[in-house]
Design a protein around this motif. Structure first.
Motif, short mmCIF file in Angstrom:
data_model
loop_
_atom_site.label_atom_id
_atom_site.label_comp_id
_atom_site.label_asym_id
_atom_site.label_seq_id
_atom_site.Cartn_x
_atom_site.Cartn_y
_atom_site.Cartn_z
N THR A 57 0.83 -1.36 -0.41
CA THR A 57 0.12 0.26 0.29
C THR A 57 1.12 1.17 -0.25
N PHE A 58 2.29 1.41 0.69
CA PHE A 58 2.65 2.26 1.18
C PHE A 58 3.48 2.93 -0.60
N ALA A 59 4.05 1.60 -1.44
CA ALA A 59 4.35 1.88 -3.23
C ALA A 59 3.25 2.26 -3.94
N GLN A 60 1.82 2.35 -3.44
CA GLN A 60 0.72 2.70 -4.51
C GLN A 60 0.90 4.13 -4.25
N ARG A 61 0.98 4.88 -3.29
CA ARG A 61 0.63 6.16 -3.53
C ARG A 61 1.34 7.02 -2.19
N ASN A 62 1.27 8.20 -2.06
CA ASN A 62 1.50 9.03 -1.02
C ASN A 62 0.73 8.71 0.41
N PRO A 63 1.95 8.24 1.26
CA PRO A 63 0.28 8.11 2.44
C PRO A 63 -0.54 9.22 2.84
#
Length: 553
Positions: free
Chosen positions: A305-311
């Motif tokens: 989930t971290f690599a998918q988009r800005n937290p």
């Protein structure tokens, strides 16, 4: 269909668990084409007569059919162009457009005959010869058209709905952890399945209903593995680093639930309005500028989930409203307010739409060119006691346990700790996407979160990353991806009563390769390497591995 509507359509293909998790790219080109064809209203039925072939701006003397077009325009005056003076010679021809063009030529020939004007004898002879030569083909084509009309009529009589499409996705992943405390984790097979009802009543609006089920167990870090954590009041809270996108919000115990509903409609050519109910998220309509990695957790993008988009997009979410306004051709303004998904429907004191958890987000996106985009983001959020952190509706999706508990001062999901206080946070982020060639794309982000434990103290949380994408590597549809960054970690806290904590950079290193077997099935092996779990170099490195299989239908 405009970009905002297409991107919002992506949300319905994402595979979610207790909630529905895109500038995002396609989750599946075939599914995207279905939705795009379903509600595309971009064509124009207004054609106008041309008197000179040079009036058609997209027809050049070097085109193979130039002379034929010039003859039809200048000799018979029966070629019609679009209002923008284009001919669109490479576009598919609808039956309406064919009928309009044929009718124009026939009317012109009839007029010439009626006025006794001379038609070129050689043209008439050519026409007669062509009719004779292609008589069999024309008869066969006529039969095929009749057959297609019959099949279309059958499908129309037996279709699911005249306004609704049924789409789905299923993700199955074998996961395990090595190194450090990974020996206490077992190899698991986890799944997440989603059915989505996509409706449009005008061709420009979009109603989404999401049915979902998953078997990921609930844990202190939202469904990921048990890794080094922080003790809060005798309860261990694991770090949420390395949470896999296939695990995100998939903890329904395989019970089918209606988890998310949304309605989007245009106010004007520049303004789109969105109403979310349930567990909505910002990244379904705010451009995340991570096109190859962010597929809204649908099983075809990054494995975490971290690599998918800005937290920053995971801070809050739920029930509320949002809007996208096209300030200018290259500038898009996004704004949204959402109350927590659980508190928005609760009439108790301190809950509801305006007195419980909330998050408000504003974003300005600059699409400088087709290859380069940049955005700035601001978020203001309020978390009731026991719900602070980089989380989605109290479900942790990224970040260290130190950051998500403010160094042991917030016990997530409980109300029996005397130290608990509400947390208000101001977050500032920036991100970019650059694709210099069709075979390579570079992206990244930086975000600073400033949480305030009301009445106790203030902290600072940082997160940043770079993403490297190599699309169509090996064959069309494949994707090789690398990510290097730091998940949200607490750098300081002034005041309050924080536990002692380290400020070592918790590097997140990720690699995956998506192999597209066909349009509907893909297999993705990958791993996440955490160099300092829970922002402490004394914790041994951990490697999370996954083999993910995705079916879309």
């Amino acid at each position: 269909m405009n970009q905002t509507l297409i991107k919002y359509c992506f949300a319905i293909f994402s595979t979610v668990g207790i909630c529905l998790p895109s500038h995002a790219e396609t989750i599946n080109n075939g599914l995207l084409e279905q939705v795009n064809n379903y509600s595309d209203t971009s064509f124009s039925s207004e054609l106008h007569q041309e008197t000179n072939v040079n009036q058609l701006r997209d027809v050049l003397p070097t085109d193979w059919a130039y002379e034929a077009l010039r003859s039809l325009v200048e000799r018979y005056g029966c070629i019609q162009g679009y209002p923008d003076n284009s001919f669109r010679g490479n576009s598919a021809l609808s039956r309406y457009e064919f009928a309009a063009g044929l009718n124009a030529c026939l009317q012109q020939i009839e007029r010439l005959i009626a006025q006794s004007e001379t038609l070129l004898r050689e043209d008439l002879e050519k026409l007669q010869r062509l009719m004779q030569e292609f008589a069999a083909e024309l008869a066969s084509l006529d039969g095929k058209i009749d057959n297609l009309e019959g099949r279309v009529a059958f499908l129309e009589d037996h279709q699911f709905s005249t306004t609704t499409k049924l789409l789905g996705a299923a993700v199955f992943a074998v996961n395990d952890v090595w190194g450090g405390d990974g020996n206490s984790n077992q190899t698991v097979l986890q799944d997440r399945v989603t059915l989505n009802l996509v409706s449009s009543f005008s061709g420009k609006d979009l109603l989404l209903l999401n049915l979902s089920a998953g078997n990921v167990p609930v844990s202190n870090n939202g469904g990921s593995f048990e890794l080094p954590g922080t003790d809060v009041g005798g309860v261990s809270v694991s770090t949420a680093e390395g949470t896999l996108s296939s695990q995100f919000a998939a903890n329904t115990n395989n019970s089918v639930k209606l988890l998310f509903s949304s309605y989007q409609f245009p106010i004007s050519d520049r303004l789109n309005f969105i109403v979310n109910n349930g567990f909505g998220v910002f990244h379904t309509f705010a451009p995340t500028l991570n096109p190859y990695f962010d597929d809204l957790d649908g099983g075809r993008g990054a494995i975490s989930t971290f690599a998918q988009r800005n937290p920053i997009y995971s801070i809050g979410g739920g029930t509320g409203v949002g809007a996208n306004y096209q300030l200018a051709e290259q500038f898009l303004l996004t704004a949204s307010y959402m109350a927590g998904g659980a508190s928005a429907s609760d009439p108790d004191e301190g809950e509801g739409l305006f007195n419980g958890n909330y998050s408000a987000l504003g974003q300005l996106t600059w699409q400088a060119s087709e290859q380069f985009s940049v955005a700035t983001i601001y978020s203001n959020s309020y978390a009731t006691p026991g719900t602070a952190g980089i989380n989605y509706n109290s479900l942790l999706v990224s970040g260290t346990a130190v950051a998500n508990t403010l160094a042991g001062q917030v016990r997530l999901g409980t109300d029996d700790l005397f130290k608990q206080q509400p947390v208000i946070a101001n977050s500032y982020g920036g991100q970019f996407s650059w694709q210099p060639t069709p075979k390579f794309a570079l992206g990244g982000w930086f975000t600073a979160v400033f949480p305030r434990l009301i009445g106790r103290g203030d902290g600072e949380v940082l997160t940043y990353a770079l993403t490297f994408a190599f699309p169509d590597l090996g064959r069309e549809g494949n994707l090789l991806g690398f990510v290097v960054g730091a998940e949200p970690y607490l750098t300081s806290f002034e005041g309050g009563d924080p536990q002692a904590f380290e400020v070592d950079v918790p590097l997140h290193l990720e690699a995956f390769y998506r192999h597209q077997i066909n349009q509907n099935i893909s297999i993705t092996p990958g791993f996440v390497w955490l160099t300092a779990p829970n922002q402490d170099n004394d914790n041994p490195d951990s490697v999370i591995a996954t083999l993910r299989t995705t079916f879309q239908f």
